[in-house]
Scaffold this active site. Structure first.
Site, PDB file in Angstrom:
ATOM      1  N   ASP A 142      13.380 -60.996  12.959  1.00  0.00           N
ATOM      2  CA  ASP A 142      14.759 -60.572  13.235  1.00  0.00           C
ATOM      3  C   ASP A 142      14.752 -59.957  14.639  1.00  0.00           C
ATOM      4  O   ASP A 142      13.753 -60.063  15.355  1.00  0.00           O
ATOM      5  CB  ASP A 142      15.265 -59.603  12.151  1.00  0.00           C
ATOM      6  CG  ASP A 142      14.558 -58.257  12.224  1.00  0.00           C
ATOM      7  OD1 ASP A 142      13.541 -58.131  12.954  1.00  0.00           O
ATOM      8  OD2 ASP A 142      15.027 -57.313  11.560  1.00  0.00           O
ATOM      9  N   GLU A 161      18.995 -57.124   2.138  1.00  0.00           N
ATOM     10  CA  GLU A 161      18.703 -57.943   3.311  1.00  0.00           C
ATOM     11  C   GLU A 161      19.969 -58.595   3.862  1.00  0.00           C
ATOM     12  O   GLU A 161      20.152 -58.706   5.067  1.00  0.00           O
ATOM     13  CB  GLU A 161      17.661 -59.012   2.966  1.00  0.00           C
ATOM     14  CG  GLU A 161      16.265 -58.463   2.802  1.00  0.00           C
ATOM     15  CD  GLU A 161      15.774 -57.776   4.069  1.00  0.00           C
ATOM     16  OE1 GLU A 161      16.210 -58.141   5.172  1.00  0.00           O
ATOM     17  OE2 GLU A 161      14.961 -56.849   3.940  1.00  0.00           O
ATOM     18  N   TYR A 218      15.050 -66.219   8.140  1.00  0.00           N
ATOM     19  CA  TYR A 218      14.784 -64.787   8.056  1.00  0.00           C
ATOM     20  C   TYR A 218      14.935 -64.274   6.623  1.00  0.00           C
ATOM     21  O   TYR A 218      14.033 -63.627   6.075  1.00  0.00           O
ATOM     22  CB  TYR A 218      15.719 -63.983   8.997  1.00  0.00           C
ATOM     23  CG  TYR A 218      15.647 -62.527   8.651  1.00  0.00           C
ATOM     24  CD1 TYR A 218      14.592 -61.747   9.098  1.00  0.00           C
ATOM     25  CD2 TYR A 218      16.567 -61.946   7.772  1.00  0.00           C
ATOM     26  CE1 TYR A 218      14.455 -60.429   8.704  1.00  0.00           C
ATOM     27  CE2 TYR A 218      16.438 -60.636   7.365  1.00  0.00           C
ATOM     28  CZ  TYR A 218      15.387 -59.877   7.841  1.00  0.00           C
ATOM     29  OH  TYR A 218      15.249 -58.590   7.430  1.00  0.00           O
TER      30      TYR A 218
END
Ligand code: SF4
Length: 376
Positions: A155, A54, A137
């Site tokens: 996102d 991520e 996020y």
């Protein structure tokens, strides 16, 4: 489009009616199960490996990330291994990915995870948010994908998909729009497989609901899409107005001595923080050599003399147009430490290449050596 059809961005209206929510979730999850790309981080349940993916994916394309992710995990296979590694080694493994603050935060967060949580990543978005580098996020992504918490995420891909599905008005960055997108994501994520649902939204934005030419005829949620129904796919979301990249010129000291070059490690904060470089100081575009020499002398804490130019390396970053002006310099005293840098070293070009250095500075080093920097 009549003004009356435009919906105001508001967080007070009902989020998603169940009659839309359930088919939308079911169609997206079904499509994801059939169509998802086979990406290496989707084959692991290791929260650390998922977290790393991520972080790397935040500003970098999937195809670029895959080999970096694999190499990084080979080199630092656990949170403990990453926490114990010296920062320059971590930055060296990150070289080429850019946005080095991601690597610095990852390293600091790994150290906190070891110190405060015994090496285990916390499993909720609320706890993850307390770690360095975790914004809303990343916390939502790790909590939902690695731990199954129904935590929302937004996102760029998700923002585009939701903007179109729900006709969310306003340009990227608009606060009311962002609030509505997060509210929608929060309303959609509870239910079966929240991590897969979040990934389905992102995957759909990356492969079907693309910025240009979305593949609406192949879309699994076309029936639920308000922008499609109202013929507004091309106008949502409106394009973001980007500021022109700022010009930045660096005077770069190429100081050679007996086959070695002077290398400096920057302070941890700011552009290229913590990375190695040929010592550099910011100057104006038209700065004469005498002024560049003064700037470099201030940074190095010793007088330097400029003996000529070895070329200029240009590099375009997202927000900056960089010019690295390579100046051959010497001084009467060879420094071993300097006020503007954490560390100085005299290195052969091979030793310098193995240090954690930005791609821009790596190119500057190559250009300096090619131009004869070591021919004294
Ligand atoms: Fe995106 Fe088109 Fe699907 Fe709407 S119908 S979600 S615009 S791909």
């Amino acid at each position: 489009m009549s003004p009356s059809r435009k919906r105001k961005a508001s967080t007070s209206e009902p989020l998603v009616e169940p009659s839309r929510r359930e088919p939308l979730r079911a169609h997206l999850l079904g499509w994801y199960d059939r169509q998802k790309r086979d990406l290496p981080w989707r084959r692991t349940r290791d929260p650390y490996a998922i977290w790393l993916s991520e972080v790397m994916l935040q500003q970098t394309q999937v195809a670029t990330v895959i080999p970096y992710w694999e190499r990084f995990l080979q080199r630092f296979p656990t949170v403990e291994a990453l926490a114990a590694a010296p920062l320059p080694d971590v930055l060296a493994a990150w070289r080429g990915l850019g946005y080095y603050s991601r690597a610095r935060n990852l390293h600091r967060a790994a150290q906190e995870v070891v110190a405060r949580f015994g090496g285990k990543l916390p499993s909720t978005a609320a706890e993850l948010l307390c770690l360095p580098g975790f914004g809303r996020y990343t916390a939502g992504a790790v909590a939902s994908i690695a731990f199954g918490e129904p935590a929302p995420l937004v996102d760029g891909n998700v923002a585009r998909v939701l903007s179109r599905l729900f006709e969310v008005e306003g340009p990227p960055g608009d606060r009311a729009r962002e609030a509505r997108l997060w509210a929608l994501a929060t309303g959609l994520v509870p239910g079966e497989r929240p991590g897969d649902f979040n990934q389905a939204l992102m995957e759909h934005g990356a492969t079907v609901c693309r910025p240009d030419s979305p593949l609406c005829l192949l879309c699994p949620v076309r029936e639920e899409c308000l922008a499609y129904r109202h013929g507004r796919v091309d106008e949502l979301p409106p394009a973001k107005v980007r500021a022109a990249p700022k010009r930045m010129t660096l005077a770069v000291a190429v100081w050679a001595h007996e086959g070695r070059l002077l290398l400096a490690r920057r302070a941890e904060k700011g552009l290229f923080g913590g990375l190695w470089e040929l010592p550099a100081a910011e100057v104006d575009g038209e700065t004469p050599d005498t002024t560049s020499a003064t700037r470099l002398a201030e940074a190095l804490g010793t007088p330097v003399t400029v003996h000529g130019h070895l070329g200029t390396v240009r590099r375009q970053l997202t927000h900056r147009a960089l010019s690295l002006r390579l100046l051959r310099v010497t001084g009467s005293a060879r420094p071993s430490h300097a006020p503007a840098f954490r560390e100085l070293r005299w290195c052969t070009p091979e030793e310098a290449s193995s240090l954690g250095m930005s791609t821009a500075m790596h190119k500057a080093l190559e250009a300096a050596v090619t131009a004869g920097a070591l021919r004294e």
